[in-house]
Design a protein around this motif. Structure first.
Motif, short mmCIF file in Angstrom:
data_model
loop_
_atom_site.label_atom_id
_atom_site.label_comp_id
_atom_site.label_asym_id
_atom_site.label_seq_id
_atom_site.Cartn_x
_atom_site.Cartn_y
_atom_site.Cartn_z
N SER A 189 0.84 -1.20 0.00
CA SER A 189 0.00 0.00 0.00
C SER A 189 0.87 1.25 0.00
N ALA A 190 2.01 1.21 0.70
CA ALA A 190 2.89 2.38 0.68
C ALA A 190 3.43 2.61 -0.73
N ALA A 191 3.88 1.53 -1.38
CA ALA A 191 4.45 1.68 -2.71
C ALA A 191 3.41 2.21 -3.69
N MET A 192 2.18 1.65 -3.61
CA MET A 192 1.15 2.11 -4.55
C MET A 192 0.78 3.56 -4.28
N SER A 193 0.74 3.97 -3.01
CA SER A 193 0.42 5.37 -2.73
C SER A 193 1.52 6.29 -3.22
N ILE A 194 2.76 5.85 -3.09
CA ILE A 194 3.87 6.69 -3.55
C ILE A 194 3.79 6.88 -5.07
N LEU A 195 3.38 5.81 -5.78
CA LEU A 195 3.28 5.91 -7.25
C LEU A 195 2.31 7.01 -7.67
N ILE A 196 1.27 7.24 -6.89
CA ILE A 196 0.27 8.23 -7.32
C ILE A 196 0.46 9.58 -6.63
N THR A 197 1.55 9.71 -5.85
CA THR A 197 1.73 10.95 -5.08
C THR A 197 2.30 12.09 -5.92
N ASP A 198 3.32 11.75 -6.71
CA ASP A 198 4.11 12.78 -7.36
C ASP A 198 3.27 13.74 -8.20
N LYS A 199 2.44 13.16 -9.07
CA LYS A 199 1.66 13.97 -9.99
C LYS A 199 0.66 14.85 -9.22
N TYR A 200 0.10 14.26 -8.17
CA TYR A 200 -0.87 15.01 -7.37
C TYR A 200 -0.21 16.22 -6.72
N LEU A 201 0.97 16.02 -6.14
CA LEU A 201 1.64 17.12 -5.46
C LEU A 201 1.98 18.22 -6.44
N GLU A 202 2.40 17.83 -7.66
CA GLU A 202 2.72 18.81 -8.67
C GLU A 202 1.49 19.66 -9.00
N ARG A 203 0.35 18.97 -9.16
CA ARG A 203 -0.88 19.66 -9.51
C ARG A 203 -1.31 20.61 -8.41
N GLU A 204 -1.19 20.17 -7.15
CA GLU A 204 -1.66 21.00 -6.05
C GLU A 204 -0.62 22.03 -5.64
N GLY A 205 0.57 21.99 -6.26
CA GLY A 205 1.58 22.99 -5.96
C GLY A 205 2.17 22.88 -4.57
N CYS A 206 2.27 21.67 -4.04
CA CYS A 206 2.96 21.53 -2.75
C CYS A 206 4.00 20.44 -2.90
N ASN A 207 4.86 20.63 -3.90
CA ASN A 207 5.80 19.59 -4.27
C ASN A 207 6.98 19.56 -3.32
N VAL B 193 -9.17 12.07 -12.06
CA VAL B 193 -10.34 12.85 -12.49
C VAL B 193 -10.35 14.22 -11.82
N GLY B 194 -9.71 14.33 -10.65
CA GLY B 194 -9.74 15.60 -9.92
C GLY B 194 -8.94 16.69 -10.62
N LYS B 195 -9.28 17.93 -10.25
CA LYS B 195 -8.53 19.08 -10.76
C LYS B 195 -7.87 19.78 -9.60
N LYS B 196 -7.08 20.79 -9.90
CA LYS B 196 -6.36 21.50 -8.84
C LYS B 196 -7.33 22.00 -7.77
N GLY B 197 -6.87 21.93 -6.51
CA GLY B 197 -7.70 22.40 -5.41
C GLY B 197 -8.82 21.44 -5.08
#
Lengths: 484, 100
Positions: free
Chosen positions: A88-106, A352-356
């Motif tokens: 579960s940690a590995a799978m969550s890490i795989l989807i973290t990077d792009k999300y952080l970039e989008r939300e601007g808290c990289n 599917v989500g957008k920024k914010g």
């Protein structure tokens, strides 16, 4: 006063935890030298660390080694749970990077924090002393408070972190008080010794201190696994926390809470089984019903999955109440499949989500199935599995949990569980109805797959379908890992 | 010598005060202080048991509890500062962005 004997140190028992901690600390150092747009590489390094830890764990399967004068154990039960945490940690890490970039808290700190939380979970699963379990729980919780509030500029994330912190610390108080009373009643904090003390001195339900200790510890654990009526924090924290962290939080810590809970109840306090199984009976029914009924009304999909995760904790409590081999194997199998289906579902929500955190209402999924057919089918597989429809893994897991309850004579509990499971189909299907039977209002052109997402979704789909179609191997592993 | 029961009753009272404080206070920092009071009530229980059982486990446990409480305080206050920066309040009544 007895003197302090120098404990026999057996580092091999905690080697996987040591490796993961060292990787996490090294990442904290490396993070300083990495440019903000390249923080994603830290994620790949942490996945390498997780894979290394997995490779160390798998050869240990089948053995049972104790260390540190019996405060920690590496047995099949612990290893099975540790594999769930690491996946579960590995799978969550795989989807973290792009999300952080989008939300601007990289910020790179998120990866070490996930690893530290994983180390805490691993300690909880293999702790055989109330002290080790408590320390593991706190290593996990302190990291999770930060992860929930990780998006510092988002007020919802702030609120989620603070709420989780206040309520989590509050529940720790109850857990500790329960541990203190158990210690007072039995004179030891070691789980095996508690059991042998009770077996020797025949402490029965008339021993109020021990029963109070058991109830208070159960309260603390029930809070950590989000069982009703201690679930109030869950929807708010899951909604506000960054979505990849919600995915992580809804799987790993829940499994860790159940692992420690199982060890305390099944190994330390089997003598109190009549008391704790009636307590858990009530908890299970309340948790399933509250989770499912409230989920019916949710518009926000993260919040809906939060209530659904409460309901799933209820199903697992059904297997717990049974307390027999079938029920316990069901818990292990269900936690494994839940990791895949839930993180898979959250991965789609991130896409599917957008920024914010925009676009996270169920109605925003209108027509999604036609615009992105492959993702739509993947989402359907996860939702079917969550609803417990064959051939997905969720069905087999539920089947085992409920048959464990029937074997133990809790017919009504199983009936309530099945009814609840039927009710849950409504809100999972509702998402599918929006995906396939509503006119699309958006073109979803911002939904872009990256290789990391493809990998995560692929693992999730395989992890849902393979144990669902061929449950034999996984059930056998789960049966070998039960505590009895 | 003071009997064990006095210590247990005292710590139970302290624990209850802490719990009531958490449930009734509205300021996040005061709530956190009440949590600390609960933890210290537990510490008192551990030490009393450790003394009367003649066994050091309880005292070792207390060291861990104190360490963890310190770590929790660090993280908790940082979260409160982050929240205060955005919201300019740490009243829990204001933590109402997410409901139902």
């Amino acid at each position: 006063m007895d003197t302090i004997a120098i404990p026999a140190i057996n580092l091999a028992v905690i080697a996987p935890e040591v490796v993961l901690s060292v990787v996490a600390m090294a990442l904290l150092l490396i993070n300083v030298f990495v440019k903000s747009e390249q923080k994603g590489y830290l994620g790949y390094l942490s996945i390498a660390g997780i894979l290394g830890t997995l490779l160390m764990l798998i050869p240990a399967w089948g053995s049972s080694v104790e260390g540190f004068s019996g405060t920690i154990i590496q047995d099949n039960f612990a290893i099975f749970f540790k594999v769930i945490f690491l996946i579960s940690a590995a799978m969550s890490i795989l989807i973290t990077d792009k999300y952080l970039e989008r939300e601007g808290c990289n910020q790179g700190e998120i990866y070490p924090l996930i690893l530290f939380a994983t180390v805490g979970m691993m300690l909880m699963a293999s702790g055989t002393d109330l002290m080790t379990i408590f320390l593991g729980l706190e290593v996990l919780s302190v990291s999770l408070y930060v992860l929930a509030g990780f998006n510092r500029n988002n007020i919802k994330s702030n609120e989620a972190g603070l709420k989780y912190f206040l309520l989590g610390a509050f529940s720790t108080g109850f857990l500790l008080y329960g541990m203190a009373l158990t210690y007072g009643a039995t004179g030891t904090t070691k789980i095996a010794k508690i059991a042998s003390y009770i077996a020797m001195n025949g402490v029965s339900s008339s021993n109020l201190m021990l029963v109070a200790g058991m109830i208070l510890m159960s309260t603390g654990f029930a809070f950590k696994v989000a069982a009703a009526p201690f679930h109030m924090w869950t929807p708010d924290v899951y909604e506000g926390a960054p979505t990849p962290m919600t995915a992580f939080m809804s799987v790993g810590p829940k499994a860790a809470g159940f692992a420690a809970f199982a060890r305390v109840l099944l190994v330390a306090l089997p003598a109190l089984k009549p008391e704790w199984s009636s307590l858990l009976w009530v908890l299970a029914v309340l948790t399933m019903t509250v989770g499912n009924i409230t989920a019916l009304y949710q518009q926000n999909i993260k919040r809906m999955l939060a209530y659904s995760s409460i309901a799933h904790a209820g199903y697992i409590l059904v297997g717990f109440t049974a307390g027999n081999a079938v029920g316990t194997a069901g818990i292990l199998f269900y936690m494994l499949s839940y990791a895949f289906m839930n993180i898979g579902a959250f991965a789609i929500i991130i896409l599917v989500g957008k920024k914010g955190e925009e676009n996270s209402n169920v109605s925003d999924y209108a027509g999604f199935g036609y615009r992105h057919p492959v993702l739509g089918i993947a989402f359907c597989i996860f939702l079917f599995s969550l609803a417990g429809i064959p051939p997905a893994a969720g069905f087999i897991g539920k089947f085992y949990l409920f048959s464990g309850a029937i074997q133990a004579g809790y017919i009504w509990l199983a009936v309530i569980g099945v009814l609840n499971s039927a009710a849950s189909v409504y809100y999972y299907l509702r998402v599918m109805v929006f995906m396939y039977f509503k006119e699309p209002t958006e073109d979803f052109e911002w939904v872009k797959l990256t290789p990391a997402f493809v990998l995560c979704l692929l693992i999730a789909v395989i992890g849902v379908l393979v144990p669902g179609v061929l449950p034999g191997l996984f059930l056998e592993l789960a049966q070998k890992a039960v505590l009895m | 010598m003071v009997s064990l029961n006095f210590y247990l009753v005292l710590s139970a009272i302290l624990f209850a005060i802490g719990t009531i404080g958490v449930l009734t206070r509205r300021n996040a920092i005061v709530i956190f202080m009440c949590v600390e009071l609960m933890l210290n009530a537990v510490n008192l229980t551990f030490i009393a048991f450790s003394k009367y059982l003649g066994n050091l486990d309880g005292q070792i446990f207390v060291f861990f509890v104190m360490t963890v409480a310190a770590a929790e305080a660090a993280v908790g206050l940082a979260l409160m500062i982050a929240y205060f920066k955005n919201r300019e309040s740490i009243d829990v009544e204001d933590m109402n962005l997410m409901k139902w």
